[in-house]
Motif scaffolding. Structure first.
Motif, PDB file in Angstrom:
ATOM      1  N   ARG A  59      40.492  15.536  79.617  1.00 19.54           N
ATOM      2  CA  ARG A  59      39.467  16.226  80.394  1.00 19.54           C
ATOM      3  C   ARG A  59      38.994  17.464  79.626  1.00 19.54           C
ATOM      4  N   THR A  60      37.720  17.774  79.734  1.00 21.56           N
ATOM      5  CA  THR A  60      37.163  18.954  79.080  1.00 21.56           C
ATOM      6  C   THR A  60      37.049  20.085  80.091  1.00 21.56           C
ATOM      7  N   TYR A  61      37.641  21.216  79.772  1.00 24.72           N
ATOM      8  CA  TYR A  61      37.578  22.390  80.635  1.00 24.72           C
ATOM      9  C   TYR A  61      36.637  23.408  80.010  1.00 24.72           C
ATOM     10  N   SER A  62      35.852  24.085  80.820  1.00 24.17           N
ATOM     11  CA  SER A  62      34.958  25.118  80.294  1.00 24.17           C
ATOM     12  C   SER A  62      35.764  26.372  79.974  1.00 24.17           C
ATOM     13  N   TYR A  63      35.180  27.245  79.169  1.00 26.67           N
ATOM     14  CA  TYR A  63      35.858  28.489  78.791  1.00 26.67           C
ATOM     15  C   TYR A  63      36.180  29.353  79.997  1.00 26.67           C
ATOM     16  N   THR A  64      35.407  29.203  81.043  1.00 29.83           N
ATOM     17  CA  THR A  64      35.628  30.032  82.234  1.00 29.83           C
ATOM     18  C   THR A  64      36.646  29.426  83.204  1.00 29.83           C
ATOM     19  N   SER A  65      37.102  28.203  82.933  1.00 31.65           N
ATOM     20  CA  SER A  65      38.063  27.549  83.819  1.00 31.65           C
ATOM     21  C   SER A  65      39.447  28.181  83.663  1.00 31.65           C
ATOM     22  N   PRO A  66      40.171  28.352  84.767  1.00 34.11           N
ATOM     23  CA  PRO A  66      41.531  28.888  84.653  1.00 34.11           C
ATOM     24  C   PRO A  66      42.481  27.934  83.920  1.00 34.11           C
ATOM     25  N   ASP A  67      42.107  26.663  83.804  1.00 35.02           N
ATOM     26  CA  ASP A  67      42.961  25.698  83.116  1.00 35.02           C
ATOM     27  C   ASP A  67      42.608  25.520  81.637  1.00 35.02           C
ATOM     28  N   TYR A  68      41.595  26.251  81.142  1.00 33.29           N
ATOM     29  CA  TYR A  68      41.214  26.121  79.743  1.00 33.29           C
ATOM     30  C   TYR A  68      42.394  26.542  78.858  1.00 33.29           C
TER      31      TYR A  68
END
Length: 128
Positions: free
Chosen positions: A65-74
């Motif tokens: 899965r791709t997480y954005s830089y602003t995601s807490p899971d990045y």
């Protein structure tokens, strides 16, 4: 009466070439680079019970899965290459003794058997 000499069928050169190519290809596959197992792990999970150190193994879905830089899971989930897998008393799996870096050669498969890099012969390269 003596048995007559029955001529044996001759193999055509095409059949011999095909047999030799098949044998050579099987040899190359058997001698190809080793396969490295990659585990999708959670950077934030803390080992419990009898496990000392390491990363908790999670389903491959999290690493694909791709997480954005602003995601807490990045940056939380990543592929961990090689290592030894162990389980704690609750049945969770952990892996340690491997590497954060993919090997430069060979085939890489996830712990569930999905090919991540390499295919037939294991000589492919990854863009990541």
């Amino acid at each position: 009466m003596p048995p007559q000499d029955i001529p044996r069928p001759r193999l055509s050169s095409r059949a011999v070439k095909i047999g030799m190519v098949s044998a050579l290809s099987l040899t190359l596959v058997a001698c190809s680079s080793k396969t490295t197992i990659a585990y999708c792990v959670d950077r934030r999970a803390i080992p419990t019970g009898n496990v000392q150190g390491g990363y908790k193994v999670v389903p491959d879905f999290f690493c694909e899965r791709t997480y954005s830089y602003t995601s807490p899971d990045y940056g939380r989930y990543f592929w961990y290459y090689g290592g030894r897998r162990s389980s704690d008393s609750s049945g969770s799996s952990y892996v340690s003794g491997g590497s954060h870096y993919a090997p430069s050669r060979g085939k890489i498969k996830s712990s569930t058997g999905k090919t991540l890099r390499g295919g037939f012969g294991g000589s492919g390269r990854s863009g990541s």
